[in-house]
Enzyme design. Structure first.
Site: not given
Length: 318
Positions: A161, A180, A237-238, A262, A267, A286, A289
């Site tokens: 992503i 990263d 992401a989270r 998102d 949730e 969310h 995707a």
């Protein structure tokens, strides 16, 4: 014996067809771990979930279970230690939704940069006076946006992503920085930097890391204080990677220009969650995707992964 494949929720038809050709498919229609453990899991040879949890109790109740399939990339909701202890492989769909999420990240950044939610609401609410041009009224209302071209994007995480976002950002004329811990050779056009340098230099920070003990709360009060006060933050992401209370405090203090989020915990979020109602927050359900293309790709990928394990001889890997 025909394998029994249990899905907590339906997936796209392309994946369902593959699963039905390989076994007896049952859709539970529930995601509650206790309900699943007490009933349908007892006779399941395979379990397919979307983003709902897979607990140790669920896995221990499923005496016949040979594989768990995750319709998506993140595995933080699955008790991987329990799966490993019980010898149950877990398959997921990394990369299948990358293009859709990458497009969404750019959409979210542009939406914040151009103040679209406020502008749309103002127009629909009749907030612009007559006798004055709309462009002039936009300026007077403080709705002038900023371009992304010529600005700097910071990517925290350079998986599929993150790389997709980088390619699109470069097409918009942005400078792209990346952080990263697992990457030593960056994608084309991306400059690797430390996290502190990325936060200090980026006009837009986008998060693309899994939630782990190391990344939980990664973007908290200290990280937000190191960001530019006019920066935008995007989280697909989270939820736990970002300290939501620290974000709200930074927005209130003028230390963050906007936040696109998102993902939530739990949730769906509480309808009274301040993030859902803040004028400088773009909160979405969310859905990064959620394109037909990505859903088809994820459904096919998880189905093939599950079927490969079901059809492999006992004691062997597919």
């Amino acid at each position: 014996m025909t394998p029994r494949i249990l899905l907590t929720e339906p997936i796209a038809a392309a994946g369902m067809e593959l699963l039905r050709a390989a076994g007896d498919v049952h859709v539970a229609g529930v995601t509650d771990p206790a309900a699943l453990a007490a009933g349908p899991l007892a006779t399941a040879d395979a379990l397919v979930v979307r983003s709902s949890p897979v607990t140790a109790g669920m896995l221990e109740s499923a005496r016949r279970l040979r594989v768990v399939g995750r319709h998506g990339a993140g595995l933080d909701g699955i008790d991987l230690a329990a799966a490993d202890r019980l010898g149950i492989p877990v398959v997921s769909t990394p990369g299948a939704n990358a293009e859709s999420v990458a497009e969404f990240v750019v959409l979210a950044a542009l939406t914040l940069a151009r103040q679209l939610p406020r502008a749309v609401a103002s127009l629909a609410g009749g907030d612009f006076p007559t006798g004055r041009s709309l462009p002039s009224s936009v300026v007077a209302a403080g709705l002038t946006g900023t371009m992304l071209a010529g600005r700097t994007l910071g990517l925290v995480g350079l998986g599929a992503i993150g790389r997709g976002v980088a390619a699109r950002a470069r097409g918009l004329g942005m400078t792209v920085l990346g952080y990263d811990v697992a990457v030593t050779t960056p994608p084309e056009g991306v400059r690797l930097v430390g996290l502190d340098d990325l936060l200090r230099e980026a006009d837009v920070v986008s998060l693309h890391v899994p939630q782990t003990p190391q990344t939980t709360g990664l973007i908290g009060a200290d990280a937000l204080a190191r960001m530019r006060p006019d920066a935008l933050l995007v989280n697909t992401a989270r939820a736990g990677v970002v300290d939501r209370a620290a974000v709200l405090a930074a927005l209130a203090a003028g230390r963050l220009r906007g936040y696109a989020v998102d993902v939530f915990a739990p949730e769906p979020p509480d309808p009274d969650d301040p993030l859902l109602h803040h004028p400088r927050v773009l909160a979405t359900p969310h859905m990064a995707a959620m394109t037909h293309d990505a859903l088809d790709a994820m459904a096919v990928a998880v189905a093939r992964g599950v079927i490969a394990h079901l059809q492999a001889p006992e004691g062997t890997e597919p």
